[in-house]
Design a protein around this motif. Structure first.
Motif, PDB file in Angstrom:
ATOM      1  N   CYS A 239     -27.239  73.532  14.830  1.00 22.98           N
ATOM      2  CA  CYS A 239     -28.080  72.701  15.688  1.00 22.98           C
ATOM      3  C   CYS A 239     -29.561  73.141  15.954  1.00 22.98           C
TER       4      CYS A 239
ATOM      5  N   TYR B 291     -21.861  75.310  13.288  1.00 20.77           N
ATOM      6  CA  TYR B 291     -20.593  74.671  12.991  1.00 20.77           C
ATOM      7  C   TYR B 291     -20.300  74.723  11.224  1.00 20.77           C
TER       8      TYR B 291
ATOM      9  N   HIS C 241     -16.854  69.833   8.868  1.00 21.02           N
ATOM     10  CA  HIS C 241     -16.226  69.487   9.908  1.00 21.02           C
ATOM     11  C   HIS C 241     -16.653  68.606  10.858  1.00 21.02           C
ATOM     12  N   LEU C 242     -17.980  68.050  10.620  1.00 23.69           N
ATOM     13  CA  LEU C 242     -18.847  67.517  11.638  1.00 23.69           C
ATOM     14  C   LEU C 242     -18.619  65.880  11.646  1.00 23.69           C
ATOM     15  N   GLN C 243     -18.599  65.047  12.824  1.00 25.39           N
ATOM     16  CA  GLN C 243     -18.480  63.763  12.825  1.00 25.39           C
ATOM     17  C   GLN C 243     -19.801  63.199  12.633  1.00 25.39           C
ATOM     18  N   HIS C 244     -20.172  62.090  11.773  1.00 26.79           N
ATOM     19  CA  HIS C 244     -21.228  61.474  11.433  1.00 26.79           C
ATOM     20  C   HIS C 244     -21.244  60.251  12.137  1.00 26.79           C
TER      21      HIS C 244
ATOM     22  N   ALA D  38     -25.148  64.132  10.809  1.00 25.74           N
ATOM     23  CA  ALA D  38     -23.991  64.807  11.505  1.00 25.74           C
ATOM     24  C   ALA D  38     -24.461  65.012  13.198  1.00 25.74           C
ATOM     25  N   LYS D  39     -23.480  64.648  13.935  1.00 25.29           N
ATOM     26  CA  LYS D  39     -23.707  64.900  15.444  1.00 25.29           C
ATOM     27  C   LYS D  39     -23.322  66.202  15.938  1.00 25.29           C
ATOM     28  N   CYS D  40     -24.143  66.874  16.670  1.00 22.57           N
ATOM     29  CA  CYS D  40     -23.550  68.302  17.136  1.00 22.57           C
ATOM     30  C   CYS D  40     -22.598  68.044  18.268  1.00 22.57           C
ATOM     31  N   PRO D  41     -21.110  68.632  17.887  1.00 21.74           N
ATOM     32  CA  PRO D  41     -20.136  68.497  19.021  1.00 21.74           C
ATOM     33  C   PRO D  41     -20.439  68.843  20.436  1.00 21.74           C
TER      34      PRO D  41
ATOM     35  N   SER E  96     -28.763  65.193  16.537  1.00 24.89           N
ATOM     36  CA  SER E  96     -28.563  65.119  15.101  1.00 24.89           C
ATOM     37  C   SER E  96     -29.603  65.771  14.546  1.00 24.89           C
TER      38      SER E  96
ATOM     39  N   THR F 231     -15.424  77.883  12.683  1.00 21.09           N
ATOM     40  CA  THR F 231     -15.037  76.977  13.672  1.00 21.09           C
ATOM     41  C   THR F 231     -13.428  77.112  13.750  1.00 21.09           C
TER      42      THR F 231
END
Ligand code: GAP
Length: 441
Positions: free
Chosen positions: A90, A97, A101-104, A110-113, A118, A185
């Motif tokens: 990030c 990460y 495995h990242l959410q978009h 992709a968003k940083c958990p 982004s 992760t």
């Protein structure tokens, strides 16, 4: 559902099934220790796997290969070059990460958990093997790896095992042992860790029969999960798309389990073709082919692999077995009880012996009865606290039977056996106890 994993982690810690490694130093992320009950549960899962995969079969034999193998093994197998995951950092908080495995967000970014930004850069391939050195000299020639899968032991020992065990194809080699991956992760308790135990079997077959064996092993492995009590509606197959396949696989299926954090891989079943034998034959210069006497043909066998993580199976068993239910108390009202409804074959403790009181008059008889059962099964002798609380303590670790020794026992030589799930009680002569339990365990 997400709360379920917290409840299970809390139970596992409270009852010594599994807890943070190196806790007095603040713990080590992704490393877990198994306590007294965890050890028993693991032994029972291993034993169930070995029985189904080796003992009851005429066509599978066992192996325990070294964890540290020649580094040439990992070069030939493709792990040095290709056993990697995409790593991103990030740009805002600099945490790292696994890219896949990242959410978009809606725009596809992709968003940083961790910080929500982004701003990830390009993914780099990160090799998952743990590298170490053999011996006192730190140079290139001293590099060694901790194995990332047990499978390679079965490939490099194929000809030796086939010869010493005098096996004809098709036959398999099974192994249980630790593997290590420097996961980017790790997480979800014992689901993804950097040190874990695998139960793997490589089944060597004649090319052309591999697809049929792949289907057979899929069914066999799913049946094993069901036999051990995992719920049918929480298990499914997930066939790999070509872009999901590991570098060695022609086809692959995962058995997935509906964990509290979502459907995830429990076991991998791969058709590895002759990828590994061919690579090792070429790199070692040794002939790893098989001579089929009936047809006088010589060929490199194809391999169908089944690979399940012991830790993951243990987690699936805990998730499936955990329940909280209303239960009547001795006073006639209701109470909550936590039950681990494990398959009896997996229960860490099979029988608990509970003297109704600690009075001297009861102790010798209770100890005598305990001595009868402990030669057969893992047992516990618990004389601390009210009997209802002792039942609850056993329920929450899945003990199928509690044997109560009371003052009447001294008169009539009978004991009361209470069953975990139904809480039904049977009164029977102490002399019949072992036979009664043997019928049920
Ligand atoms: N030899 C093939 C192989 O290793 P895999 O799908 O990478 O295939 C097999 O691994 C199984 O090992 C998985 O289905 C999982 O149960 C377990 N496993 C893999 N990586 C793991 C990890 N980091 N932590 C815990 N279990 C893991």
């Amino acid at each position: 559902m997400p709360d379920l994993i917290d409840d299970i982690i809390s139970l596992a810690k409270r009852r010594g099934i599994a807890f943070q490694s190196s806790e007095i130093y603040g713990g080590l992320r992704s490393s877990w220790d198994y306590g007294p009950l965890g050890v028993e549960l693991r032994r029972n899962i291993r034993a169930a796997w070995w029985r189904s995969m080796v003992q009851l079969r005429d066509d599978v034999v066992g192996l325990e290969a070294a964890i540290i193998m020649s580094p040439l093994v990992w070069e030939a197998s493709g792990h040095v070059a290709g056993f990697s995951d995409p790593l991103v950092e990030c740009g805002n908080c600099h945490r790292r990460y696994r890219a896949d495995h990242l959410q978009h967000d809606e725009a596809g970014a992709a968003k940083c958990p961790s910080c929500g930004a982004s701003s990830f850069g390009e993914a780099k391939q990160f090799n998952l093997m743990f590298k170490t050195q053999m011996g006192p000299v730190e140079d290139e020639g001293a590099i060694a790896y901790l194995r990332p899968e047990t499978a390679q032991g079965m490939f490099v020992d194929f000809t030796t095992v086939q010869t010493v065990a005098r096996r004809k194809l098709p036959f398999g080699i099974a192994q249980i042992g630790k593997s290590f991956r420097n996961e980017i992760t790790p997480g979800n308790f014992i689901f993804r860790t950097r040190e874990f135990e695998q139960m793997e079997m490589e089944f060597f077959v004649k090319p052309g029969t591999d697809d049929e064996w792949f289907e057979r092993w899929k069914e066999h492995r799913m049946a094993w999960c069901l036999d051990l009590g995992l719920s049918k509606d929480r298990l499914r197959f997930h066939d790999h798309e070509p872009d999901e396949l590991a570098h060695y696989a022609k086809t692959a299926t995962d058995i997935e389990y509906a964990f509290p954090f979502g459907w995830s891989e429990l076991e991998g079943i791969h058709n590895r073709t002759d990828f590994d034998l061919s690579a090792h034959q070429q790199a070692s210069g040794q002939d790893l082919s098989y001579f089929e006497q009936e047809t006088e043909e010589r060929y490199l066998p194809y391999v169908v692999e089944t690979a399940i993580g012991l830790d993951r199976m243990l987690l699936a068993c805990l998730c499936d077995a955990y329940r909280v239910e209303e239960a009547p108390t001795a006073k006639g009202d209701t109470d909550k009880r936590t039950v681990l409804g494990l398959d009896r074959s997996l229960a860490p403790i099979k029988v608990a012996v509970l003297p109704l009181s600690r009075k001297d008059t009861l102790v010798p008889e209770a100890r005598r009865i305990h001595a009868l059962v402990k030669t057969e099964w893992m047992t516990q002798y618990d004389d601390a606290g009210a009997i209802g609380r002792r039942y609850r303590r056993q329920d929450e670790v899945g003990t199928p039977f509690c044997v109560t020794v009371d003052f009447d026992t001294l008169e009539d030589a009978q004991v009361t056996v209470r069953e975990r799930d139904t809480m039904s009680q049977d009164r029977l002569p102490a002399g019949n106890l072992v036979a009664y339990l043997k019928e049920r365990l």
